[in-house]
Design an enzyme around this catalytic site. Structure first.
Site, PDB file in Angstrom:
ATOM      1  N   ASP A 382     -91.710  27.860 127.665  1.00  0.00           N
ATOM      2  CA  ASP A 382     -92.222  29.273 128.137  1.00  0.00           C
ATOM      3  C   ASP A 382     -92.576  29.850 126.670  1.00  0.00           C
ATOM      4  O   ASP A 382     -91.994  29.667 125.942  1.00  0.00           O
ATOM      5  CB  ASP A 382     -91.460  30.031 129.211  1.00  0.00           C
ATOM      6  CG  ASP A 382     -92.265  31.162 129.684  1.00  0.00           C
ATOM      7  OD1 ASP A 382     -93.347  31.453 129.557  1.00  0.00           O
ATOM      8  OD2 ASP A 382     -91.480  32.146 130.060  1.00  0.00           O
ATOM      9  N   ASP A 578     -89.234  30.903 136.716  1.00  0.00           N
ATOM     10  CA  ASP A 578     -89.785  29.477 136.411  1.00  0.00           C
ATOM     11  C   ASP A 578     -88.930  28.397 137.239  1.00  0.00           C
ATOM     12  O   ASP A 578     -88.938  27.323 136.848  1.00  0.00           O
ATOM     13  CB  ASP A 578     -89.937  29.148 134.819  1.00  0.00           C
ATOM     14  CG  ASP A 578     -90.910  29.967 134.394  1.00  0.00           C
ATOM     15  OD1 ASP A 578     -92.001  30.233 134.818  1.00  0.00           O
ATOM     16  OD2 ASP A 578     -90.566  30.260 132.944  1.00  0.00           O
TER      17      ASP A 578
END
Length: 680
Positions: A382, A578
């Site tokens: 990320d 996530d």
């Protein structure tokens, strides 16, 4: 359930762990000889009181206790050998001689015989304890008393050294162990009183003097204070906290007297969670470790059968068959075949890897993830909070003239206060205190888009431009033309304007990317942030594959594309938003920092200080651990095969057998603990 302890070099107790958490036979010696009056509970990690600690002897005393049985046996054995071979006499014969050797045997042999019997009762018949018992009692049966005592003596000494190696491995994670004080100073009615930490309630105020360690999680009430956070992050650099910020159990106050309001119970602190994670890490076995354990269960009974065959089968083929000679060979064969070098050194190697990682502020939830990290070919990460600081600051406020600036900003601030996203923090810092007159209704977080609520019966949308598209709100700006992260605002289904927010790249981000490339790892950046921002960060860091404007399902699809190449993938992110990607990846790595409990619970690996440079460190530790484990496997099998052949042919004595068993185990142990001394 019995427990074992680990201690530091000064003899201070560091932790208590459930017996059997580390799969080492040496724990039997710890249980029998070094742990007494254990009164700790592993479930809630209660500390010993000062009286309990007072009852524990110093580290040197405990080590002496470990070696005492072997010392007694050695002295008795040496006296017997001298009387047998060097002192002319006629009285050291018959039952007196046998009784003396039995007395020399019992201090080291009795614990092993006891373990063998206990294992048989449990259904674990074929253990190394049984093999050693058969070999040494067999030596007594054929009159080889000195060798029977010597084999058990050296085996016992080897087990003690293995015990010390286990304790050393446990000590190497001491910065992550439960070192909270038993008592804390609590302010009640303007008076400072000492209370047991476990009795302190949420909402109580703790007074923390300079140099004291915080016993519970809380919020800082003082204007500012500096803390040593090594117990949580592995980093000893001072961390300055300001009023209202979270401070955690295990932090050491470095300067002025501070006050902390307790926000979590003693058993629910972050340090308790970390301790539990480290203690339970060895429960998740690596495939290599599981294979060795299964192998030992099959290997040991086969060895026992072969020992019987070596003893009896030659009767049918050898003309001058002498039972005692072939029994001696069979006994040698049994001693050589003990699998302790494998069943001890391999789990210790993995535990050493977990300890080495914890010293570097990296928490592995199991040795299986050490194995997987060693094979990682792709790191998918990320952007926000991973490669960037996640500390956003508002750069620009662009609102339509027909909207009241203060009114819109206050409503946005009130709505964003419902989120834990770093963007919410940036807006709060920019706008200030939340307007308590604003009432939010029907608050809803739309994943990958933003927030929605009703204020005064009118709809408020705060998020990206996809959120506005979803609710058919028209706007007259081109989002792609704005480089920074954009927070679009709609009120009463009308476009009110936008805020721009910028983040900064972490100082070790470039080092991380460069090191991963040197390791031959492919790097991909996936982010829900706008593509222009993602590409800007990717270009600065030299990441070729970077994708922005992704919804959670888009990230999943991208990860599936990478996994389709049949290569191992690690995903690095916050471990919560996530979650689908973390679940799909081979290893989920969370940038845990000091805040998110959820990341510690959901990720496979937690990097506590949020430094991305720890990603290649985790890979390096995984590779080194696996290398050491396979070195030990090769060493153990190689030496044992050679000496087994020699033993079966009558070319090896009990002394070679002892080396093949205890000697190889010690070499494997020394090799396994090397990783704890390495710098990564």
């Amino acid at each position: 359930m019995e427990h074992t302890h680990s201690y530091d070099a000064q003899g201070k107790q560091l932790c208590c762990t459930e017996e059997g958490k580390i799969n080492v036979q040496a724990d039997a010696l710890i249980k029998n000889k070094s742990v007494k009056n254990c009164c700790c509970a592993a479930d809630d990690h209660e500390q010993h009181t000062d009286d309990d600690d007072h009852n524990h002897a110093s580290s040197s005393d405990r080590n002496f206790e470990l070696f005492l049985p072997a010392a007694i046996s050695l002295i008795a054995l040496l006296i017997a050998i001298i009387l047998d071979n060097y002192v002319p006499q006629t009285w050291f014969t018959g039952w007196l001689r046998i009784g003396w050797y039995v007395a020399a045997y019992l201090p080291v042999g009795l614990p092993v015989l006891k373990e063998a019997v206990e294992n048989i009762v449990k259904g674990e018949v074929f253990s190394e304890f049984l093999l050693m018992s058969i070999a040494t009692l067999g030596a007594f049966a054929i009159g080889e008393y000195p060798e029977g005592v010597a084999v058990m003596l050296f085996y016992s000494v080897g087990e003690v050294f293995q015990t010390l190696a286990v304790k050393r491995a446990k000590t190497n994670i001491k910065t992550l162990l439960d070192q909270r004080p038993d008592e804390v100073t609590v302010l009640r009615n303007n008076q400072a009183i000492m209370l047991k930490a476990e009795t302190v309630s949420i909402g109580d105020i703790i007074q923390l003097r300079a140099g004291e360690k915080l016993g519970l999680d809380g919020a800082l009430l003082s204007e500012t204070a500096s803390f040593n956070t090594a117990a949580l992050t592995g980093e000893s650099n001072p961390d300055t906290k300001t009023k209202g910020e979270t401070v955690l159990a295990g932090m050491i106050n470095l300067n002025v007297v501070s006050q902390v309001k307790v926000t979590a119970a003693y058993s629910d602190s972050k340090l308790s969670r970390i301790l539990e994670l480290v203690q339970n890490a060895s429960a998740q076995k690596a495939p290599t470790e599981l294979f060795i354990r299964k192998f030992a269960k099959i290997y040991t009974p086969i060895v026992v059968v072969l020992g019987v065959v070596i003893c009896l089968l030659p009767y049918f083929f050898v003309e001058t068959y002498v039972f005692s000679q072939w029994l001696y060979r069979a006994l040698i064969f049994l001693v050589i075949s003990c699998p302790c070098a494998l069943v001890i050194s391999i789990p210790l190697g993995y535990f050493g890897g977990i300890g080495a990682a914890s010293k570097n502020g990296i928490l592995f939830k199991g040795s299986n993830f050490l194995d997987t990290m060693s094979t990682i070919k792709n790191v998918v990460m990320d952007k926000t909070g991973t490669m960037t600081e996640g500390a956003f600051k508002v750069q620009e406020v662009n609102l339509k003239p027909d909207f009241n600036r203060d009114e819109i900003l206050n409503m946005v601030n009130a709505l964003e206060s419902q989120s834990t996203h770093p963007v919410a923090t940036a807006i709060s810092q920019f706008v200030g205190a939340i307007d308590t007159d604003i009432t939010l209704n029907n608050v809803e977080e739309i994943s990958g888009h933003g927030l929605k609520a009703e204020i005064n019966g009118k709809e408020l949308l705060v998020g990206n431009f996809r959120l506005l598209n979803k609710f058919s709100v028209q706007y007259d700006v081109d989002p792609a033309s704005i480089v920074h992260t954009v927070i679009a605002i709609s009120y009463d289904r009308k476009f009110a304007g936008y805020l721009t927010i910028a983040d900064s790249i972490k100082e070790d981000a470039q080092l991380t990317i460069d090191t991963l490339k040197q390791l031959g790892v492919n790097i991909t950046m996936l982010s829900g942030d706008k593509s222009s921002v993602v590409q800007f960060v990717a270009q600065k860091l030299g990441i070729k594959n970077a994708f922005g404007d992704l919804l959670p399902e888009d990230k999943v699809n991208k990860l599936k594309e990478i996994k389709a190449q049949n290569e191992t993938v690690a995903f690095v992110g916050d471990g919560v938003n996530d979650a689908p990607v973390v679940a799909l990846s081979d290893v989920g790595i969370a940038m845990g920092g000091l805040g998110s409990d959820a990341t510690i619970e959901t990720a496979d690996v937690v990097i506590q200080d949020d430094r991305p440079s720890k990603i290649p460190t985790a890979i390096a530790i995984g590779k080194q651990t696996k290398r050491i484990v396979w070195q030990n496997i090769s060493l153990a099998f190689g030496v044992k095969v050679v000496v087994l052949i020699l033993g079966a042919g009558g070319l090896a004595t009990m002394w070679e057998a002892v080396f093949a068993d205890v000697g190889v185990a010690l070499l494997a142990i020394l090799n396994a603990v090397r990783i704890q001394r390495m710098k990564f």
